[in-house]
Scaffold this motif. Structure first.
Motif, mmCIF file in Angstrom:
data_model
loop_
_atom_site.group_PDB
_atom_site.id
_atom_site.type_symbol
_atom_site.label_atom_id
_atom_site.label_comp_id
_atom_site.label_asym_id
_atom_site.label_seq_id
_atom_site.Cartn_x
_atom_site.Cartn_y
_atom_site.Cartn_z
ATOM 1 N N GLY A 17 -88.640 36.779 -36.048
ATOM 2 C CA GLY A 17 -89.914 37.172 -35.177
ATOM 3 C C GLY A 17 -90.915 36.232 -35.195
ATOM 4 N N THR A 18 -90.711 35.128 -35.796
ATOM 5 C CA THR A 18 -91.456 33.895 -35.828
ATOM 6 C C THR A 18 -91.079 32.699 -35.016
ATOM 7 O OG1 THR A 18 -92.449 34.570 -37.990
ATOM 8 C CG2 THR A 18 -93.182 32.380 -37.115
ATOM 9 N N PHE A 19 -89.917 32.525 -35.174
ATOM 10 C CA PHE A 19 -89.095 31.108 -34.896
ATOM 11 C C PHE A 19 -88.046 31.364 -33.685
ATOM 12 C CE2 PHE A 19 -90.662 30.748 -39.388
ATOM 13 C CZ PHE A 19 -91.528 29.671 -39.114
ATOM 14 N N HIS A 20 -88.722 32.107 -32.560
ATOM 15 C CA HIS A 20 -87.806 32.520 -31.608
ATOM 16 C C HIS A 20 -87.912 31.635 -30.480
ATOM 17 C CE1 HIS A 20 -91.620 34.005 -29.778
ATOM 18 N NE2 HIS A 20 -91.778 34.671 -30.932
ATOM 19 N N GLN A 21 -87.268 31.992 -29.088
ATOM 20 C CA GLN A 21 -87.183 30.990 -28.194
ATOM 21 C C GLN A 21 -88.259 30.697 -27.457
ATOM 22 O OE1 GLN A 21 -83.983 32.836 -26.109
ATOM 23 N NE2 GLN A 21 -85.532 34.082 -25.009
ATOM 24 N N ASP A 22 -89.503 31.790 -27.574
ATOM 25 C CA ASP A 22 -90.590 31.723 -26.721
ATOM 26 C C ASP A 22 -91.595 31.072 -27.525
ATOM 27 O OD1 ASP A 22 -89.553 33.153 -24.654
ATOM 28 O OD2 ASP A 22 -89.963 35.082 -25.592
ATOM 29 N N MET A 23 -91.246 30.405 -28.715
ATOM 30 C CA MET A 23 -92.390 29.660 -29.505
ATOM 31 C C MET A 23 -92.737 28.339 -28.848
ATOM 32 S SD MET A 23 -90.304 28.557 -32.730
ATOM 33 C CE MET A 23 -88.849 27.489 -32.561
ATOM 34 N N GLY A 24 -93.749 27.941 -29.010
ATOM 35 C CA GLY A 24 -94.113 26.416 -28.496
ATOM 36 C C GLY A 24 -93.351 25.610 -29.195
ATOM 37 N N SER A 25 -93.450 25.567 -30.628
ATOM 38 C CA SER A 25 -92.813 24.678 -31.472
ATOM 39 C C SER A 25 -92.980 25.448 -32.917
ATOM 40 C CB SER A 25 -93.783 23.295 -31.459
ATOM 41 O OG SER A 25 -95.027 23.595 -32.434
ATOM 42 N N LYS A 62 -76.493 29.466 -46.838
ATOM 43 C CA LYS A 62 -78.058 29.800 -46.762
ATOM 44 C C LYS A 62 -78.466 28.971 -45.258
ATOM 45 C CE LYS A 62 -78.902 29.857 -51.612
ATOM 46 N NZ LYS A 62 -79.429 29.068 -52.657
ATOM 47 N N GLU A 63 -77.839 27.763 -45.226
ATOM 48 C CA GLU A 63 -78.400 26.829 -43.981
ATOM 49 C C GLU A 63 -77.862 27.612 -42.612
ATOM 50 O OE1 GLU A 63 -77.737 22.839 -44.126
ATOM 51 O OE2 GLU A 63 -79.403 22.554 -45.724
ATOM 52 N N SER A 64 -76.544 28.287 -42.748
ATOM 53 C CA SER A 64 -76.076 28.961 -41.564
ATOM 54 C C SER A 64 -76.860 30.244 -41.318
ATOM 55 C CB SER A 64 -74.607 29.295 -42.119
ATOM 56 O OG SER A 64 -73.810 28.424 -41.886
ATOM 57 N N PHE A 65 -77.423 30.830 -42.447
ATOM 58 C CA PHE A 65 -78.349 32.053 -42.290
ATOM 59 C C PHE A 65 -79.539 31.679 -41.551
ATOM 60 C CE2 PHE A 65 -81.446 34.842 -43.525
ATOM 61 C CZ PHE A 65 -80.920 36.169 -43.489
ATOM 62 N N ILE A 66 -80.146 30.675 -42.060
ATOM 63 C CA ILE A 66 -81.476 30.228 -41.432
ATOM 64 C C ILE A 66 -81.163 29.866 -39.908
ATOM 65 C CG2 ILE A 66 -83.295 28.464 -41.392
ATOM 66 C CD1 ILE A 66 -82.563 28.304 -44.527
ATOM 67 N N LYS A 67 -80.118 29.225 -39.710
ATOM 68 C CA LYS A 67 -79.788 28.708 -38.119
ATOM 69 C C LYS A 67 -79.451 29.859 -37.365
ATOM 70 C CE LYS A 67 -77.317 24.565 -39.557
ATOM 71 N NZ LYS A 67 -75.991 23.592 -39.075
ATOM 72 N N GLU A 71 -84.603 29.702 -33.485
ATOM 73 C CA GLU A 71 -84.349 28.916 -32.325
ATOM 74 C C GLU A 71 -84.859 27.709 -32.628
ATOM 75 O OE1 GLU A 71 -82.699 29.692 -29.838
ATOM 76 O OE2 GLU A 71 -82.063 31.771 -30.536
ATOM 77 N N ILE A 72 -84.417 26.852 -33.746
ATOM 78 C CA ILE A 72 -84.801 25.745 -34.024
ATOM 79 C C ILE A 72 -83.675 24.797 -34.112
ATOM 80 C CG2 ILE A 72 -86.095 24.086 -35.975
ATOM 81 C CD1 ILE A 72 -87.423 26.599 -36.830
ATOM 82 N N PHE A 74 -82.767 21.753 -35.559
ATOM 83 C CA PHE A 74 -82.887 20.995 -36.782
ATOM 84 C C PHE A 74 -82.907 19.414 -36.832
ATOM 85 C CE2 PHE A 74 -82.921 25.406 -38.253
ATOM 86 C CZ PHE A 74 -83.962 25.538 -38.867
ATOM 87 N N PRO A 75 -81.877 18.926 -36.144
ATOM 88 C CA PRO A 75 -81.908 17.570 -36.198
ATOM 89 C C PRO A 75 -82.896 16.729 -35.449
ATOM 90 C CG PRO A 75 -79.794 18.395 -35.512
ATOM 91 C CD PRO A 75 -80.651 19.445 -35.632
ATOM 92 N N ALA A 76 -83.803 17.627 -34.403
ATOM 93 C CA ALA A 76 -84.786 17.184 -33.806
ATOM 94 C C ALA A 76 -86.071 17.031 -34.332
ATOM 95 C CB ALA A 76 -85.219 18.045 -32.516
ATOM 96 N N ILE A 77 -86.044 17.889 -35.622
ATOM 97 C CA ILE A 77 -87.129 17.737 -36.828
ATOM 98 C C ILE A 77 -86.855 17.071 -38.011
ATOM 99 C CG2 ILE A 77 -88.306 20.007 -35.828
ATOM 100 C CD1 ILE A 77 -87.253 21.306 -38.166
ATOM 101 N N ASP A 78 -85.719 16.351 -37.673
ATOM 102 C CA ASP A 78 -85.338 15.625 -38.865
ATOM 103 C C ASP A 78 -85.211 16.413 -40.252
ATOM 104 O OD1 ASP A 78 -84.195 13.266 -39.002
ATOM 105 O OD2 ASP A 78 -85.906 12.057 -39.734
ATOM 106 N N LEU A 79 -85.023 17.534 -40.215
ATOM 107 C CA LEU A 79 -84.855 18.257 -41.698
ATOM 108 C C LEU A 79 -83.606 19.235 -41.558
ATOM 109 C CD1 LEU A 79 -88.539 19.609 -41.699
ATOM 110 C CD2 LEU A 79 -87.693 18.001 -43.134
#
Length: 96
Positions: A17-25, A62-67, A71-72, A74-79
């Protein structure tokens, strides 16, 4: 109010609901979530995020679940997804 809940369901709802494809960042999406949520909601969000981090499953799971629920790129945010979620928790705590 939040006595009977499923940690994974709550987390997936929050992430989708928060980190979806329509978010700015991701940063902007988190800021909007914090700005639009009650203190009670923010406290509950911290609770189920921390419970998820303490779940008896591997970091890889856990990482697979988050991914799978964000719609983030993660390599682009270096985390890693786990580093990112821990950062999200800190930012929500600082906002309270």
């Amino acid at each position: 109010m939040y006595e009977n809940y499923d940690t994974l369901e709550e987390l997936s709802d929050f992430l989708e609901g928060t980190f979806h494809q329509d978010m700015g960042s991701p940063e902007q999406a988190l800021k909007e979530f914090i700005d639009e949520s009650s203190k009670e909601c923010l406290v509950f969000t911290i609770k189920f995020c921390e419970e998820f981090l303490n779940e008896n499953i591997s970091d890889q799971e856990k990482e697979s679940f988050i991914k799978s629920y964000t719609e983030i790129y993660f390599p682009a945010i270096d985390l890693t997804p786990l580093q990112w979620l821990k950062k999200v928790i800190i930012e929500i705590k600082e906002a309270i």
